[in-house]
Design an enzyme around this catalytic site. Sequence first.
Site, mmCIF file in Angstrom:
data_model
loop_
_atom_site.group_PDB
_atom_site.id
_atom_site.type_symbol
_atom_site.label_atom_id
_atom_site.label_comp_id
_atom_site.label_asym_id
_atom_site.label_seq_id
_atom_site.Cartn_x
_atom_site.Cartn_y
_atom_site.Cartn_z
ATOM 1 C CE LYS A 108 7.456 -1.983 11.007
ATOM 2 N NZ LYS A 108 7.999 -1.643 9.681
ATOM 3 C CB THR A 164 0.869 -8.179 3.049
ATOM 4 O OG1 THR A 164 2.027 -7.337 3.147
ATOM 5 C CG2 THR A 164 0.901 -9.214 4.169
ATOM 6 C CE1 TYR A 188 4.177 -3.715 11.654
ATOM 7 C CE2 TYR A 188 3.149 -2.442 13.408
ATOM 8 C CZ TYR A 188 3.614 -2.533 12.106
ATOM 9 O OH TYR A 188 3.520 -1.446 11.266
ATOM 10 C CG ASN A 202 7.924 -11.425 0.397
ATOM 11 O OD1 ASN A 202 7.126 -10.497 0.529
ATOM 12 N ND2 ASN A 202 8.275 -12.220 1.395
ATOM 13 C CG PHE A 206 -1.567 1.229 1.624
ATOM 14 C CD1 PHE A 206 -2.221 2.034 0.699
ATOM 15 C CD2 PHE A 206 -1.515 1.642 2.952
ATOM 16 C CE1 PHE A 206 -2.809 3.242 1.088
ATOM 17 C CE2 PHE A 206 -2.100 2.830 3.352
ATOM 18 C CZ PHE A 206 -2.735 3.641 2.418
ATOM 19 C CB SER A 217 7.074 -4.824 7.818
ATOM 20 O OG SER A 217 6.420 -5.366 8.962
ATOM 21 C CG ASP A 271 12.039 -13.252 1.889
ATOM 22 O OD1 ASP A 271 12.304 -12.273 2.622
ATOM 23 O OD2 ASP A 271 11.607 -14.334 2.323
ATOM 24 C CB THR A 328 -1.383 6.001 6.577
ATOM 25 O OG1 THR A 328 -0.584 6.793 7.458
ATOM 26 C CG2 THR A 328 -1.441 6.661 5.217
HETATM 27 P P1 NAD Z 1 1.497 -3.567 3.149
HETATM 28 O O1 NAD Z 1 1.280 -4.895 3.747
HETATM 29 O O2 NAD Z 1 0.513 -3.070 2.127
HETATM 30 O O3 NAD Z 1 2.925 -3.447 2.493
HETATM 31 C C1 NAD Z 1 4.044 -4.154 2.974
HETATM 32 C C2 NAD Z 1 4.802 -4.697 1.770
HETATM 33 O O4 NAD Z 1 5.971 -5.381 2.238
HETATM 34 C C3 NAD Z 1 3.971 -5.725 0.988
HETATM 35 O O5 NAD Z 1 4.022 -5.432 -0.390
HETATM 36 C C4 NAD Z 1 4.664 -7.044 1.307
HETATM 37 O O6 NAD Z 1 4.500 -8.014 0.298
HETATM 38 C C5 NAD Z 1 6.107 -6.591 1.500
HETATM 39 N N1 NAD Z 1 6.921 -7.530 2.283
HETATM 40 C C6 NAD Z 1 6.641 -8.050 3.507
HETATM 41 N N2 NAD Z 1 7.636 -8.885 3.879
HETATM 42 C C7 NAD Z 1 8.557 -8.863 2.883
HETATM 43 C C8 NAD Z 1 9.816 -9.512 2.679
HETATM 44 N N3 NAD Z 1 10.327 -10.369 3.591
HETATM 45 N N4 NAD Z 1 10.497 -9.261 1.538
HETATM 46 C C9 NAD Z 1 9.993 -8.401 0.613
HETATM 47 N N5 NAD Z 1 8.818 -7.769 0.745
HETATM 48 C C10 NAD Z 1 8.102 -7.999 1.868
HETATM 49 O O7 NAD Z 1 1.581 -2.528 4.364
HETATM 50 P P2 NAD Z 1 1.675 -0.940 4.378
HETATM 51 O O8 NAD Z 1 0.509 -0.419 5.099
HETATM 52 O O9 NAD Z 1 1.977 -0.439 3.020
HETATM 53 O O10 NAD Z 1 2.948 -0.727 5.312
HETATM 54 C C11 NAD Z 1 4.228 -0.479 4.747
HETATM 55 C C12 NAD Z 1 5.228 -0.184 5.853
HETATM 56 O O11 NAD Z 1 4.784 0.962 6.612
HETATM 57 C C13 NAD Z 1 5.410 -1.313 6.843
HETATM 58 O O12 NAD Z 1 6.757 -1.390 7.209
HETATM 59 C C14 NAD Z 1 4.558 -0.893 8.028
HETATM 60 O O13 NAD Z 1 5.046 -1.433 9.227
HETATM 61 C C15 NAD Z 1 4.693 0.619 7.979
HETATM 62 N N6 NAD Z 1 3.544 1.274 8.612
HETATM 63 C C16 NAD Z 1 2.353 1.395 7.947
HETATM 64 C C17 NAD Z 1 1.283 2.030 8.571
HETATM 65 C C18 NAD Z 1 -0.046 2.239 7.878
HETATM 66 O O14 NAD Z 1 -0.932 2.874 8.467
HETATM 67 N N7 NAD Z 1 -0.234 1.799 6.656
HETATM 68 C C19 NAD Z 1 1.414 2.501 9.890
HETATM 69 C C20 NAD Z 1 2.634 2.320 10.538
HETATM 70 C C21 NAD Z 1 3.701 1.737 9.883
#
Ligand code: NAD
Length: 331
Positions: free
Chosen positions: A149, A35, A145, A32, A11, A75, A56, A175
Amino acid sequence: MRVVVTGGAGFLGSHLCERLVARGDEVVALDNFVTGDPANVAHLADSPRFELRDVDVTRDVTVEGAVDLVLHFASPASPVDYLQLPIETLEVGSIGTMRALSLARGKRARFVLASTSEVYGDPEVHPQPETYWGNVNPVGPRGVYDEAKRFAEAMTLAHRSTHGISTGIVRIFNTFGPRMRPNDGRAIPNFIRQSLAGEPVTVAGDGSQTRSICFVDDLVAGILALADSEHAGPVNIGNPHEISMLALAEWVIELTGSSSTVNFIPRPVDDPTVRQPDTTLAQELLGWAPEVDIETALLRTIDWFRTETETAHFPEPPLGARETAHILTGS
Ligand code: NAD
Ligand code: UDP
């Protein structure tokens, strides 16, 4: 600049890739797809400045040639996702962060870690400034989680002090926006998907717990402001617009014009009671503040979900209320 974005098909990662390509940077996205989804960046595939690799990052983060910036966003982020992927979440936060830091070190690139408001746990200080140490249960379900972090933050600072890498830490607060998976289990996708389907909207507990919700365009602007600076952080990036989950559910029902009712489900274990960023530091250091009005942002997100539901891009069936409650409460 040449930028490596881990989690680039997720996302937030996909929005970052889009913004970087649009401003003229070259982007290598590593994902990878655990998610995420290549479809999130399919519209960038024709750009000569964009490349998506199936990698990965706990195994390998080799990128040839020059790299100026590493944005480490890989993540699982939704509680339903990380509770189903506890070991993968700990691995990507620890081993994945170390590999991404090594890449930055080898390339003499700046490194930015996507950290989270979850490092504050169930906060006893409200709103949360960066100086607050947090209230996290390391052995509760969310520890996989939160502690990943917190480890990632410590590892980032250790690389800064030991190897002289330019690093930044952004603590991201809740977000939302287009390209969230409708079935990722988070409150806003659930509320919108359920409202559009005319199904009961699942509110955890009595819905009095709060979150502060930020539109993705504002978040990306804040992250890039930190990335383009030399600041180490951590810096909170989020919208201080705080709202209870019951009020949010009722608002989404109203904005979608839905006839859905509210279905109260069990509250997840260790679910934080309140959360609101103190964004003073972001304003002072980066001149950043959120600009998008939340109602406008919700309407834009609802429009996107409506289109996605019609085109049925997401084959994965959404979890039912009972299954979601089982994952979140462990009972
Ligand atoms: P998301 O799940 O949409 O995106 C995470 C991406 O990481 C996915 O595309 C997933 O396939 C990839 N991924 C996971 N493990 C992997 C690995 N071992 N190797 C390669 N790719 C891998 O989540 P998001 O909401 O886009 O969050 C993105 C980042 O922002 C994360 O680190 C999350 O902790 C952080 N974050 C997001 C929010 C939020 O509100 N969206 C809030 C706090 C922190
Ligand atoms: N929540 C809810 N209904 C849902 C999903 C989540 O009431 O269908 C609640 C959840 O218990 C939490 C809040 O909404 O109190 C935000 O949850 P989310 O998973 O979006 O984010 P996080 O807990 O990581 O802040």
